[in-house]
Design an enzyme around this catalytic site. Structure first.
Site, mmCIF file in Angstrom:
data_model
loop_
_atom_site.group_PDB
_atom_site.id
_atom_site.type_symbol
_atom_site.label_atom_id
_atom_site.label_comp_id
_atom_site.label_asym_id
_atom_site.label_seq_id
_atom_site.Cartn_x
_atom_site.Cartn_y
_atom_site.Cartn_z
ATOM 1 N N THR A 192 0.872 -1.181 0.000
ATOM 2 C CA THR A 192 0.000 0.000 0.000
ATOM 3 C C THR A 192 0.904 1.224 0.000
ATOM 4 O OG1 THR A 192 -1.796 -1.092 1.161
ATOM 5 C CG2 THR A 192 -1.622 1.292 1.480
ATOM 6 N N ARG A 220 -14.875 -6.659 0.054
ATOM 7 C CA ARG A 220 -14.169 -6.195 1.257
ATOM 8 C C ARG A 220 -13.467 -4.844 1.020
ATOM 9 N NH1 ARG A 220 -8.660 -4.764 2.621
ATOM 10 N NH2 ARG A 220 -8.380 -5.124 4.822
ATOM 11 N N GLY A 222 -10.851 -2.112 3.097
ATOM 12 C CA GLY A 222 -10.004 -1.958 4.288
ATOM 13 C C GLY A 222 -10.026 -0.541 4.822
ATOM 14 N N ASP A 223 -8.968 -0.185 5.514
ATOM 15 C CA ASP A 223 -8.901 1.122 6.167
ATOM 16 C C ASP A 223 -8.478 2.260 5.237
ATOM 17 O OD1 ASP A 223 -6.358 -0.261 6.038
ATOM 18 O OD2 ASP A 223 -5.523 1.471 7.078
ATOM 19 N N GLY A 246 -6.032 -3.890 7.568
ATOM 20 C CA GLY A 246 -7.024 -2.819 7.637
ATOM 21 C C GLY A 246 -8.106 -2.985 8.682
HETATM 22 N N1 ASP Z 1 -4.325 -1.410 4.776
HETATM 23 C C1 ASP Z 1 -4.593 -2.099 3.540
HETATM 24 C C2 ASP Z 1 -5.935 -2.770 3.644
HETATM 25 O O1 ASP Z 1 -6.229 -3.355 4.676
HETATM 26 C C3 ASP Z 1 -3.561 -3.111 3.175
HETATM 27 C C4 ASP Z 1 -2.115 -2.769 3.473
HETATM 28 O O2 ASP Z 1 -1.814 -1.647 3.828
HETATM 29 O O3 ASP Z 1 -1.246 -3.659 3.323
HETATM 30 O O4 ASP Z 1 -6.656 -2.795 2.677
#
Ligand code: ASP
Length: 324
Positions: A192, A220, A222-223, A246
């Site tokens: 990311t 799905r 994530g954050d 996330g």
């Molecule tokens: N935070 C990202 C997510 O959960 C993934 C990552 O940063 O590796 O989608």
């Protein structure tokens, strides 16, 4: 002497272009946190990563050195990493369980507290630019899927086929997981990307862009596109961009919590980031965060063995690192 001369010239130029007082600028980036070791990464790979991280820093630096805004710096810096197949964002993103790519991104402006985010994007080459457009040209903060693509077309984005995001490495990673018949998603392979910039007008912006987690299912998210979880910026405290598992970041309200610690407890940025990573560890999550405060102090905290990261400041101070 060289730096002093640079700063005097820079200050003069920025004063000429703006009525506001001139401050120093700074920019910090990450390219994902995770399990990384010197042994598992060949020197050639390390060199390639460092090259792109340095290029990203230089692009951001050039925007800020020419008195550009922090939001321009964040967007342009992240585009460099989105366009590289090395990172889990844009080209090079991980695959969903179904073998497609679905991208998430967000930006936040610390001066106005304006924010824009997109999730489940299948056909926009640079989701960070779309997130910025949501902030600047829509009445909303968060758009998803087909609606977000429709908005992209209306804003003049040229859509790309989902196959543009294909990279062999990521495809193999999905096949390995499917072969093991592991139900869970994984962020074993990280990448990311994120950026926080402080411009010479004293404003802070933050942005994050990702493909999410390998083998993700059921739409799905994530954050990364969630304001207050993966991305947050407030001129009064600082700007933050996260990377990691996330689900944990969402539950912690990770980046907003860091800002709150700085605002209410008067923690400095490093202390606040470190405390939040400790909370993440206690909960069982892994990952990291980058941050920048209004004085240009940098934080790069993580609880994994590595995080692709770096920063650059007016005057030339610069660092790029991968391992702990
Ligand atoms: N935070 C990202 C997510 O959960 C993934 C990552 O940063 O590796 O989608």
């Amino acid at each position: 002497m060289k730096y002093l001369l640079f700063f005097v010239t820079f200050s003069f130029l920025c004063s000429a272009l703006s009525a506001q007082p001139v401050k120093k600028y700074a920019l910090v980036i990450h390219g994902g946190a995770g399990v990384m070791s010197q042994e598992s990464m060949t020197p050639k790979m390390q060199k390639e990563y460092r090259l792109v991280l340095n290029r990203a820093l230089e692009v951001g630096d050039s925007v800020l050195a020419h008195c550009g805004t922090c939001m321009d710096a964040v967007e342009k810096t992240i585009i460099v990493m989105e366009d590289s197949p090395l990172f889990n964002a844009g080209k090079g993103a991980v695959f969903t369980h179904e073998g497609t790519v679905e991208l998430d991104a967000s930006v936040m402006d610390g001066k106005s507290l304006g924010a824009g985010a997109v999730a489940g994007i299948k056909d926009v080459k640079n989701p960070i630019s779309l997130a910025r457009k949501v902030m600047e040209k829509s009445e909303h903060v968060f758009l998803t899927g087909k609606g977000a693509s429709q908005f992209a077309v209306e804003q003049g984005f040229k859509l790309v086929d989902n196959s543009y995001f294909y990279t062999e490495n990521r495809y193999k990673a999905l096949q390995e997981l499917l072969k093991k018949e592991r139900e869970a998603t994984t962020n074993d392979k990280h990448g990311t990307v994120g950026c926080v910039a402080l411009d010479s007008y004293g404003n802070i912006a933050a942005g994050t862009s990702t493909g999410g987690m390998n083998n993700k299912k059921y739409g799905r998210v994530g954050d990364s596109p969630i304001i207050g979880a993966g991305t947050y910026a407030n001129n009064a405290t600082g700007g933050f961009s996260c990377t990691g598992h996330g689900e944990y970041y969402i539950r912690l309200g990770f980046s907003r919590d860091i800002s709150a610690m700085m605002e209410y407890l008067k923690d400095d940025i490093q202390t606040a980031c470190r405390k939040e990573v400790e909370k993440l560890t206690k909960l069982g999550g892994t990952g990291g965060v980058i941050g920048l405060d209004k004085n240009g102090n940098v934080a790069m905290e993580f609880n994994t063995s590595g995080m692709f990261r770096g920063y650059i400041k007016s005057g030339g101070e610069r660092k790029v690192a991968i391992f702990k």
